[in-house]
Design an enzyme around this catalytic site. Structure first.
Site, PDB file in Angstrom:
ATOM      1  NE  ARG A  25      46.529  56.866 -10.693  1.00  0.00           N
ATOM      2  CZ  ARG A  25      45.685  56.014 -10.140  1.00  0.00           C
ATOM      3  NH1 ARG A  25      46.137  54.923  -9.570  1.00  0.00           N
ATOM      4  NH2 ARG A  25      44.387  56.236 -10.152  1.00  0.00           N
ATOM      5  CG  ASP A  72      41.352  66.500 -14.772  1.00  0.00           C
ATOM      6  OD1 ASP A  72      40.675  67.384 -14.221  1.00  0.00           O
ATOM      7  OD2 ASP A  72      41.788  65.509 -14.167  1.00  0.00           O
TER       8      ASP A  72
END
Length: 479
Positions: A91, A246
């Site tokens: 996103r 991440d």
């Protein structure tokens, strides 16, 4: 007034398999909530131009400025210890990179900018709450001196997003020295793409660690940066909440403020994240998770270190093992400063732990206890003041050892112990008010957090610990 951005997009010059090229998805009716004018100027951007319809169109993803090369980065990662071979920006879209007034390179990224090939069936949007949370906390961290991504702007979209219910949509314009993560290396290591690993390592060295020599130098530099970063977190009672690979920034910045939190009452096992069911990322576990993440980085770089795998493992392990002394040194330095100490002495670790143990046993507020030490009011923060006084006798003896007066120690401690932090209940109050259309609490909180060591009298209420009914014990990712 024309918006001009001097883009120089080095990441976009890497091969196509590093990202997916796409533009943000336009929104219906962008509205400016907040613009970080100081940061804009540092980036060489004109705040007045950013407030124009043209600037607002850029900040919301409705228009691309000249020179932008929008892309979503690919990466993988371990999430709560479980391996996921493909994550990526689901996103977020990187508009491009600029050179700031300090000569360094910075990314400008839009979070909530719409779906990408990495969205994993998500809508690619963000709702207002997480955008305001990240704006508040990342800018507070910057003011506290913590390496961090930063917030350039928060923009409403004029659209609703649907989670459990319909919520107002928003976009965060985020700035970072890069958005490269341990998971970026893992993405290519999992595919045995040695050439991509080499290119990525060279890119990171040039961008973050120009003095580093080769992949081992990169590991050593990243290990040191992570050790110092986490020690800084610990000194402020900060809990990241999702220390997945991440979310481990290879340049040593705090990145991805989801279910993060600053502790109120201190306890080493404190967990806030609603998705951290087993306490993997509890406050006290953060150092060991950071070194685990660094080990994952090192494992990715083994093919670049030596042809002999055993030799590569030995060299990489030695580099990762440097985390422990680097962290211990940074941790002790941070907490010595919080106690107003100017020198090192044997027994300092025990002195620090003695105070923390008393705080944990009595549920003492972390920030207020250390600020109280600096202001001479710490005893009032302890339900049993004798617990403070018994420790303070040892502290005064330690001050005498280095010939420092208590007044001098307190004056020094005032410079590193914040009076105000972004407390969970204050963030929630600001978000709830904003959803109802009132941004005043959000703006006021940001103003106070911009000078955390010098709180204005009219903002003293923001330094108070939450009342029992105000305490927030669970925080949410918000995606």
């Amino acid at each position: 007034m024309t918006l001009q951005i001097r883009f120089d997009n080095s990441y976009a010059r890497l091969p196509d398999r590093f990202y997916a090229r796409l533009a943000p998805t336009p929104v219906a009716a962008p509205g400016l909530v907040a613009l970080n004018e100081g940061l804009a100027r540092d980036l060489g951007l004109d705040p007045a131009a950013l407030k124009t319809p043209e600037g607002l169109a850029m900040l919301s993803g409705n228009a691309l400025p000249e020179g932008a090369e929008p892309l979503a980065q690919a990466y993988a990662g371990h999430q709560f210890g479980g391996w996921n071979p493909q994550l990526g920006d689901g996103r977020a879209i990187l508009l491009g990179e600029v050179r700031a007034s300090d000569g360094k390179r910075y990314d400008i990224q839009l979070k909530g900018a719409g779906p990408t090939p990495f969205s994993r069936r998500g809508d690619g949007r963000a709702w207002l709450g997480p955008v305001l949370r990240e704006y508040i906390v990342s800018e507070a961290m910057h003011a506290l001196g913590v390496p961090t991504t930063r917030a350039l702007a928060a923009v409403t979209t004029g659209e609703e997003v649907f989670r459990e219910t319909a919520l107002p949509g928003a976009v965060l314009a985020r700035v970072a020295s890069s958005h490269i993560r341990v998971g970026t290396f893992q993405f290519f290591a999992a595919r045995q793409d040695t050439e991509a690993l080499r290119l990525l390592a060279e890119h990171v060295i040039a961008r973050h660690y120009p003095q580093a020599e080769g992949p081992l130098g990169l590991i050593r530099a990243a290990v040191t940066a992570q050790a110092r970063l986490v020690a800084h977190w610990m000194s402020l009672g900060f809990i990241h909440g999702v220390m997945n690979t991440d979310n481990a920034h290879v340049g040593g910045e705090t990145i991805d403020y989801g279910p993060c939190a600053f502790m109120d009452d201190y306890h080493p096992s404190r967990v806030f994240s609603s998705i951290d069911q087993y306490g993997r990322y509890a406050y006290a576990n953060q150092p060991q998770i950071a070194v685990w993440n660094m080990a994952q980085l090192a494992s990715c770089l083994l093919p670049l270190i030596a042809e002999d795998r055993n030799a590569a493992i030995e060299a990489a392990s030695e580099a990762v093992d440097a985390f422990a002394p680097a962290y211990e040194g940074a941790y002790l330095a941070r907490f010595r400063a919080k106690l107003g100490l100017a020198t090192e002495a044997e027994g300092d670790a025990e002195l620090i732990e003695g105070l923390l143990a008393r705080m944990a046993a009595l549920g003492v507020d972390f920030t207020r206890a250390f600020r109280g030490l600096a202001e001479g009011t710490a005893a009032a923060e302890f339900p049993d003041p004798s617990a403070w006084e018994s420790w303070a006798a040892d502290w005064r003896a330690r001050l005498a050892l280095e010939g420092r007066t208590e007044a001098d120690a307190r004056a020094a401690a005032l410079q590193v112990n914040p009076a105000v932090i972004p407390r969970n209940h204050r963030i929630e109050q600001a978000i709830n008010a904003a959803v109802a259309g009132d941004y005043a609490p959000f703006l006021r909180l940001n103003r106070a957090l911009a000078t955390p060591f010098a709180l204005a009298p009219e903002n003293r209420d923001l330094a108070a610990a939450p009342a029992p009914e105000e305490a927030v014990r669970r925080t949410f990712c918000g995606t």
